[in-house]
Scaffold this motif. Structure first.
Motif, mmCIF file in Angstrom:
data_model
loop_
_atom_site.group_PDB
_atom_site.id
_atom_site.type_symbol
_atom_site.label_atom_id
_atom_site.label_comp_id
_atom_site.label_asym_id
_atom_site.label_seq_id
_atom_site.Cartn_x
_atom_site.Cartn_y
_atom_site.Cartn_z
ATOM 1 N N GLU A 83 2.162 35.875 79.317
ATOM 2 C CA GLU A 83 3.356 36.715 79.500
ATOM 3 C C GLU A 83 3.240 37.652 80.690
ATOM 4 O OE1 GLU A 83 6.066 36.138 77.747
ATOM 5 O OE2 GLU A 83 4.966 34.616 76.616
ATOM 6 N N GLY A 84 2.404 37.329 81.658
ATOM 7 C CA GLY A 84 2.268 38.223 82.796
ATOM 8 C C GLY A 84 1.246 37.740 83.797
ATOM 9 N N GLU A 85 0.868 38.638 84.662
ATOM 10 C CA GLU A 85 -0.054 38.328 85.755
ATOM 11 C C GLU A 85 -1.471 38.747 85.387
ATOM 12 O OE1 GLU A 85 0.758 37.161 89.107
ATOM 13 O OE2 GLU A 85 2.561 36.534 88.046
ATOM 14 N N VAL A 86 -2.432 37.876 85.688
ATOM 15 C CA VAL A 86 -3.834 38.270 85.549
ATOM 16 C C VAL A 86 -4.262 38.975 86.833
ATOM 17 C CG1 VAL A 86 -4.409 36.411 83.947
ATOM 18 C CG2 VAL A 86 -4.730 36.046 86.396
ATOM 19 N N LEU A 87 -5.337 39.699 86.743
ATOM 20 C CA LEU A 87 -5.868 40.386 87.913
ATOM 21 C C LEU A 87 -6.333 39.341 88.924
ATOM 22 C CD1 LEU A 87 -6.436 43.282 88.889
ATOM 23 C CD2 LEU A 87 -8.683 43.096 87.822
ATOM 24 N N SER A 88 -5.823 39.410 90.142
ATOM 25 C CA SER A 88 -6.084 38.379 91.151
ATOM 26 C C SER A 88 -7.467 38.538 91.797
ATOM 27 C CB SER A 88 -5.023 38.437 92.249
ATOM 28 O OG SER A 88 -5.209 39.594 93.044
ATOM 29 N N ILE A 89 -7.892 37.464 92.434
ATOM 30 C CA ILE A 89 -9.143 37.485 93.194
ATOM 31 C C ILE A 89 -9.095 38.597 94.236
ATOM 32 C CG2 ILE A 89 -10.541 36.216 94.887
ATOM 33 C CD1 ILE A 89 -9.627 33.612 93.446
#
Length: 98
Positions: A83-89
């Motif tokens: 349901e959303g964005e994960v923490l990006s590289i």
């Protein structure tokens, strides 16, 4: 981006040269998939849709075997947030690689 996967492929081979050759083939396969990825000294991290990343993880094992490894072990870390964005590289380590 709903998922981030870190995979360490460990082909069971006789020497470091062969290990590096096979791991290079696995990394080339990951690069060909078209998702954002980062190669680190122990693992490669890939960002993208969860289901597609799971297929890539499976493909990494097949690539190592086809490249000549009699067997392969893998250590996989998964972050999944449907349901959303994960923490990006980039947010995690971008400040260290500019």
């Amino acid at each position: 981006m709903e998922a981030s996967v870190a995979i360490q492929s460990l082909p069971q081979v006789a020497d470091d040269e062969e290990l590096c050759r096979i791991v290079d083939e696995v990394i080339a396969y990951i690069a060909e998939q078209g998702y954002n990825y980062y190669v680190g000294p122990f693992e490669t991290t890939i960002e993208g849709p969860y289901d597609e990343l799971m297929e890539i993880v499976k493909g990494c094992q097949y690539i190592a075997i086809r490249a000549g490894a009699p067997s392969v072990a893998a250590y996989v870390k998964i972050t999944y947030k449907p349901e959303g964005e994960v923490l990006s590289i980039d947010k995690k380590i971008g400040k260290y690689h500019k």
